[in-house]
Every structure is written in structure tokens, then in C-alpha cells.
Design a protein around this motif. Sequence first.
Motif, PDB file in Angstrom:
ATOM      1  N   THR A   1      -8.428   4.739   0.530  1.00 16.55           N
ATOM      2  CA  THR A   1      -9.161   3.987   1.554  1.00 16.55           C
ATOM      3  C   THR A   1      -8.273   2.903   2.153  1.00 16.55           C
ATOM      4  O   THR A   1      -8.184   2.741   3.384  1.00 16.55           O
ATOM      5  CB  THR A   1     -10.424   3.362   0.944  1.00 16.55           C
ATOM      6  N   ARG A   2      -7.571   2.168   1.295  1.00 19.15           N
ATOM      7  CA  ARG A   2      -6.677   1.114   1.791  1.00 19.15           C
ATOM      8  C   ARG A   2      -5.488   1.712   2.526  1.00 19.15           C
ATOM      9  O   ARG A   2      -5.017   1.157   3.527  1.00 19.15           O
ATOM     10  CB  ARG A   2      -6.216   0.248   0.621  1.00 19.15           C
ATOM     11  N   LEU A   3      -4.975   2.839   2.023  1.00 20.78           N
ATOM     12  CA  LEU A   3      -3.872   3.496   2.711  1.00 20.78           C
ATOM     13  C   LEU A   3      -4.289   3.915   4.115  1.00 20.78           C
ATOM     14  O   LEU A   3      -3.527   3.737   5.077  1.00 20.78           O
ATOM     15  CB  LEU A   3      -3.407   4.717   1.910  1.00 20.78           C
ATOM     16  N   GLY A   4      -5.501   4.468   4.242  1.00 25.21           N
ATOM     17  CA  GLY A   4      -5.985   4.857   5.558  1.00 25.21           C
ATOM     18  C   GLY A   4      -6.071   3.668   6.509  1.00 25.21           C
ATOM     19  O   GLY A   4      -5.731   3.776   7.692  1.00 25.21           O
ATOM     20  N   GLU A   5      -6.521   2.533   5.991  1.00 29.53           N
ATOM     21  CA  GLU A   5      -6.588   1.330   6.825  1.00 29.53           C
ATOM     22  C   GLU A   5      -5.184   0.911   7.272  1.00 29.53           C
ATOM     23  O   GLU A   5      -4.991   0.491   8.416  1.00 29.53           O
ATOM     24  CB  GLU A   5      -7.254   0.202   6.035  1.00 29.53           C
TER      25      GLU A   5
ATOM     26  N   LEU B   1      -7.634  11.981   5.363  1.00 22.48           N
ATOM     27  CA  LEU B   1      -7.425  10.775   6.166  1.00 22.48           C
ATOM     28  C   LEU B   1      -7.006  11.132   7.586  1.00 22.48           C
ATOM     29  O   LEU B   1      -7.445  10.504   8.551  1.00 22.48           O
ATOM     30  CB  LEU B   1      -6.333   9.898   5.516  1.00 22.48           C
ATOM     31  N   CYS B   2      -6.145  12.148   7.704  1.00 19.69           N
ATOM     32  CA  CYS B   2      -5.631  12.529   9.025  1.00 19.69           C
ATOM     33  C   CYS B   2      -6.732  13.085   9.921  1.00 19.69           C
ATOM     34  O   CYS B   2      -6.710  12.895  11.144  1.00 19.69           O
ATOM     35  CB  CYS B   2      -4.528  13.576   8.886  1.00 19.69           C
ATOM     36  N   SER B   3      -7.683  13.786   9.312  1.00 16.34           N
ATOM     37  CA  SER B   3      -8.723  14.441  10.103  1.00 16.34           C
ATOM     38  C   SER B   3     -10.049  13.690  10.073  1.00 16.34           C
ATOM     39  O   SER B   3     -11.075  14.223  10.521  1.00 16.34           O
ATOM     40  CB  SER B   3      -8.933  15.868   9.586  1.00 16.34           C
ATOM     41  N   ALA B   4     -10.022  12.453   9.546  1.00 17.52           N
ATOM     42  CA  ALA B   4     -11.224  11.612   9.490  1.00 17.52           C
ATOM     43  C   ALA B   4     -12.361  12.302   8.746  1.00 17.52           C
ATOM     44  O   ALA B   4     -13.540  12.179   9.108  1.00 17.52           O
ATOM     45  CB  ALA B   4     -11.657  11.210  10.898  1.00 17.52           C
ATOM     46  N   GLN B   5     -12.008  13.023   7.676  1.00 17.57           N
ATOM     47  CA  GLN B   5     -12.992  13.700   6.845  1.00 17.57           C
ATOM     48  C   GLN B   5     -13.215  12.891   5.563  1.00 17.57           C
ATOM     49  O   GLN B   5     -12.395  12.060   5.194  1.00 17.57           O
ATOM     50  CB  GLN B   5     -12.498  15.103   6.489  1.00 17.57           C
TER      51      GLN B   5
ATOM     52  N   GLN C   1       0.825  -1.204   0.000  1.00 15.38           N
ATOM     53  CA  GLN C   1       0.000   0.000   0.000  1.00 15.38           C
ATOM     54  C   GLN C   1       0.865   1.263   0.000  1.00 15.38           C
ATOM     55  O   GLN C   1       0.557   2.229  -0.708  1.00 15.38           O
ATOM     56  CB  GLN C   1      -0.933   0.005   1.219  1.00 15.38           C
ATOM     57  N   LEU C   2       1.942   1.260   0.763  1.00 19.01           N
ATOM     58  CA  LEU C   2       2.837   2.419   0.772  1.00 19.01           C
ATOM     59  C   LEU C   2       3.504   2.580  -0.590  1.00 19.01           C
ATOM     60  O   LEU C   2       3.671   3.704  -1.087  1.00 19.01           O
ATOM     61  CB  LEU C   2       3.888   2.249   1.872  1.00 19.01           C
ATOM     62  N   TYR C   3       3.882   1.467  -1.194  1.00 17.94           N
ATOM     63  CA  TYR C   3       4.488   1.532  -2.528  1.00 17.94           C
ATOM     64  C   TYR C   3       3.491   2.065  -3.549  1.00 17.94           C
ATOM     65  O   TYR C   3       3.836   2.876  -4.416  1.00 17.94           O
ATOM     66  CB  TYR C   3       4.994   0.144  -2.935  1.00 17.94           C
ATOM     67  N   ALA C   4       2.240   1.617  -3.452  1.00 11.47           N
ATOM     68  CA  ALA C   4       1.224   2.085  -4.394  1.00 11.47           C
ATOM     69  C   ALA C   4       1.049   3.594  -4.280  1.00 11.47           C
ATOM     70  O   ALA C   4       0.888   4.296  -5.294  1.00 11.47           O
ATOM     71  CB  ALA C   4      -0.100   1.361  -4.127  1.00 11.47           C
ATOM     72  N   PHE C   5       1.071   4.113  -3.066  1.00  8.44           N
ATOM     73  CA  PHE C   5       0.968   5.555  -2.873  1.00  8.44           C
ATOM     74  C   PHE C   5       2.169   6.268  -3.496  1.00  8.44           C
ATOM     75  O   PHE C   5       2.006   7.231  -4.261  1.00  8.44           O
ATOM     76  CB  PHE C   5       0.889   5.871  -1.378  1.00  8.44           C
ATOM     77  N   ALA C   6       3.387   5.802  -3.179  1.00  4.29           N
ATOM     78  CA  ALA C   6       4.591   6.462  -3.691  1.00  4.29           C
ATOM     79  C   ALA C   6       4.677   6.368  -5.203  1.00  4.29           C
ATOM     80  O   ALA C   6       4.984   7.349  -5.886  1.00  4.29           O
ATOM     81  CB  ALA C   6       5.830   5.831  -3.046  1.00  4.29           C
ATOM     82  N   ARG C   7       4.396   5.202  -5.750  1.00  2.20           N
ATOM     83  CA  ARG C   7       4.455   5.024  -7.197  1.00  2.20           C
ATOM     84  C   ARG C   7       3.403   5.882  -7.892  1.00  2.20           C
ATOM     85  O   ARG C   7       3.674   6.528  -8.910  1.00  2.20           O
ATOM     86  CB  ARG C   7       4.253   3.555  -7.549  1.00  2.20           C
TER      87      ARG C   7
ATOM     88  N   LEU D   1       0.971   4.341  11.679  1.00  2.00           N
ATOM     89  CA  LEU D   1       2.070   4.958  10.952  1.00  2.00           C
ATOM     90  C   LEU D   1       2.000   6.481  11.039  1.00  2.00           C
ATOM     91  O   LEU D   1       0.919   7.066  11.016  1.00  2.00           O
ATOM     92  CB  LEU D   1       2.017   4.546   9.474  1.00  2.00           C
ATOM     93  N   PRO D   2       3.145   7.140  11.104  1.00  2.00           N
ATOM     94  CA  PRO D   2       3.154   8.597  11.011  1.00  2.00           C
ATOM     95  C   PRO D   2       2.825   9.015   9.580  1.00  2.00           C
ATOM     96  O   PRO D   2       3.195   8.335   8.622  1.00  2.00           O
ATOM     97  CB  PRO D   2       4.602   8.957  11.377  1.00  2.00           C
TER      98      PRO D   2
END
Length: 292
Positions: free
Chosen positions: A81-85, A62-66, A26-32, A92-93
Amino acid sequence: MGIDHYENFPVASLLLPARLRPAVRQLYAFARGADDLADEGDAGPDDRLQALEGWRSALQALCSAQPLPASLSGAERELFTRLGETIHRHQLPVQPLFDLLSAFRQDVRQSRYEDEPALLDYCQRSANPVGRLMLHLYGTTDPLDRRQSDALCTGLQRANFCQDVALDHAKGRCYIPQDCLLRHGARMEELAALCQAPPARVPEHWRAVLHEQSEQARMALLAGSPLAWRLPGRIGLELRLVVHGGLRVLEKLAAGGYNPFANRPILNRRDTILLCWRAFCQSRPQPVSAPS
């Protein structure tokens, strides 16, 4: 090491514990995905920046649950959505993810780096956040671990800069500090010629430029390497392979006469066998003089 899109991001390999592989993916998908927004396709700079701003807004949501921004596509909405999970599950920070977006926005705006501090500032946001996220997944936040992770990630990225001088030039970018070029009497006009018609042997002053940059990468890798021998089990082995992979790219660059234009150093199957042997059988690499 050596993946197509985000070369310094450790893709979830079989060496990683199974419980961590989905999070790493999931982190890779975000960065890529963010990297592609900055690099791929035919969009202009303004459109790229707007798309990256949309991702920054989604991350903030995601940080503010909005609710996620309505501007996201269906695929982007699923990604976030998956990143938030993943963020919630592993606590994670999120600042490292914001740092990555900052670096990708900078790629759209900036194509040259004046000096070493400017390049290191870029690496601090484009490479080091990946290592810090991985440390959180591994369950370690020790300050020494963070410092060595930063050095390792910066070293990997700088090795990639040496490896991909021609590819970066094709995108209109140069990650060799301009004061390094000036110090060795190299000019950007020469870089364009080298990329367009790769020579059998690069001019001596360009060999000096690339030797200096590869040495900076090598010393950063060595500075960060104790982390790979200190972390236990499969995680430590994964990192040892990464360290040796980066060093092997630099070895091949030197063996090719510091000529990534005609001999771009890449890792092949034979290198994989060598790296496994080094990771399993050799002690931690020690600083030695790089070949000139």
C-alpha cells in the motif's frame, strides 16, 4: 554501501533531501523484503518462488489498480500500500521493480554464471534498477545519466561479489563467472576449501581470479563516476560517497592480498572519515592500474 541485506541500495541518509527519504525507504523495504524471500529462513526453493510470485502479482495489481492478492500478510499488504502511494506520488516506473523480482527469482533457480555476459545480465536486473529508480526521484532521465548509473550500480554489485565470495558460497552461490575460473585454473572444489579453512595467503591462481573480478568492478565504478560529479548539491555528494565507498572496498581487498576468506574488506569508522575527505576534497577518480 555496506548495509546488511541489499548492499547496493542507497538507504535514505541525511545527505538526501528530506522530501526523498520516505520514498527511498519504501523502495528499500521492497528490495530488502524481496531479497529476504529469496535468501532468508528455511523455506525450500518452491516456496520461495511461490512467495516471490505473490509479490509479482501484488506489484501487477498496483499497476492495474486492482485489489492486492488475498495471500499477502498484513505486513506485506501495508508494504505494498505504501509502495503504491510512493509510485503514484513520484510517478515512478514499475519495470525496475519487476526486474528486481526477476533477479531474486533467478537467485533461487541459478547458482552459477557461465561467463561475463551472463553475469552482466543478472546485474542489469539485480542492481541497475535501483539506480534508475533513484534517477527518477532526482528528476533526471537523461540517457547518459542512465548509462552511467547502470555502470555505477553494476560496479557496486561486482565489488560486493568480490567482498562476499565466502558468504555467497555459504548460500550455495558463486558470482564469479565460470570461464574466469577456467582461465586461471581455479576450481569450485578449491573455493569450498578456501571458505571452510581460510588461508593466510590464497593461492596465486585465486589471487588472479579475484584481481580480475575486482578490476572489472573498479572499471565499472570509474565509468559511472562522472554522474556523481555532474549531479548537483547533496545528491551529487551522496553519490560521490558511494563511488568512493565501492573503490575503498576494492582497495582493502587488494591490500589484504585478495583474500576475502580471511580478510573480508569492510568499511569502518576510519574509512568513513577518509571517504568524506575524498568526496569533499578530491576530484573525480581517474582510471589507473589496480595493484596486483
